[in-house]
Scaffold this active site. Sequence first.
Site, PDB file in Angstrom:
ATOM      1  N   GLY A  42       1.023  -1.263  -0.081  1.00  0.00           N
ATOM      2  CA  GLY A  42      -0.013   0.045  -0.100  1.00  0.00           C
ATOM      3  C   GLY A  42       0.946   1.178  -0.070  1.00  0.00           C
ATOM      4  N   ARG A  99     -11.516  20.872  11.481  1.00  0.00           N
ATOM      5  CA  ARG A  99     -12.364  20.848  12.531  1.00  0.00           C
ATOM      6  C   ARG A  99     -11.578  20.758  13.826  1.00  0.00           C
ATOM      7  NH1 ARG A  99     -16.853  16.921   9.974  1.00  0.00           N
ATOM      8  NH2 ARG A  99     -15.082  16.199   9.081  1.00  0.00           N
ATOM      9  N   ASP A 172     -25.999  27.067  12.621  1.00  0.00           N
ATOM     10  CA  ASP A 172     -25.633  26.825  14.184  1.00  0.00           C
ATOM     11  C   ASP A 172     -24.945  28.371  14.377  1.00  0.00           C
ATOM     12  OD1 ASP A 172     -22.966  27.024  13.089  1.00  0.00           O
ATOM     13  OD2 ASP A 172     -22.649  24.854  12.988  1.00  0.00           O
ATOM     14  N   LYS A 195     -28.377  24.892  18.062  1.00  0.00           N
ATOM     15  CA  LYS A 195     -28.420  23.532  18.285  1.00  0.00           C
ATOM     16  C   LYS A 195     -27.725  22.959  19.476  1.00  0.00           C
ATOM     17  CE  LYS A 195     -24.704  22.387  15.045  1.00  0.00           C
ATOM     18  NZ  LYS A 195     -24.315  21.813  13.842  1.00  0.00           N
TER      19      LYS A 195
END
Length: 313
Positions: A42, A99, A172, A195
């Site tokens: 891989g 994030r 949000d 939220k």
Amino acid sequence: MSHLEPEAKIFACSQSVHLAEEIAKNYGIPLGKVTFSKFSDGEFQPSFEESIRGLRVFIVCSTFPTADNLMELLLMIDAAKRASARHITPVIPYFGYARQDRKDKPRVPIGAKLVAKLLETAGATRIMTMDLHADQIQGFFEKPVDHLFASTIFLPYVKSLNLENLTIASPDMGGSKRAYAYSKFLESDVVICYKQRKAANEIGSMELIGDVKGRNIVLVDDMIDTGGTLAKAADLMIEKGALSVRAICTHAILSGDAYEKIENSKLLELIVTDSIPLKKESNKIKVVSCAPLFAEVMHMVQHNNSISGKFLM
């Protein structure tokens, strides 16, 4: 050509080839040739198949999962550095791990900072990206960052819809700044969804701040992952009397059963960019290409021109 203005070449990681081809087409040059050798376990190795000595190299790669995409980009940057490229600019339409921009609880990493350091250590001399999840991520870099806004391409589309009683909405509290920027340009009202989450990607409750009755709503967000927030927001707004609900999201991550959630929601339309390739087609999803924007800014950077005029937000 002046030695202060080296020739530019554009290359792509394997998962961003289509976007890179469109960028190169808009830029006016062919996409550079690169091959990837793979080992049986891989492991892979990129190789530039043309000389880049003394040139400005743009490497197009959105770093969405799997981590192989980020590793590809790092290896290509390192290869360009060792091939004596003069300037190395990773063009990252979607900046993965954004994030993780802070410690929101004990004993967790700041992934965005780690990725920034990896890119610089590999040899990046400039970073180009779009709609970071948090603006402050630019401060994680010691190199120049060109942070583009997808509003440059979304706003003309929204204006072309000629919607009456238009209201911009944020799904949000964190996206309120973005929603207010859109509303200022479009001279519209703003509503905010509040939220509370049970866990990551799982909404506990949602309330609406503002009136949507008789309004055509456009939800604005930087990304859509599982689709739960936007689907719930759209359904809530229709229940509260909205005439229609559309959504604009720069990065179409669309993981898990997101496509099904969008199809089954009250959303009339979801408009996204091609920063991340769609996994499948959907009648509700419209793609607006970010390739012309990146090509134009890359051309400006190449010729040392100001890019401030491209910022509508």
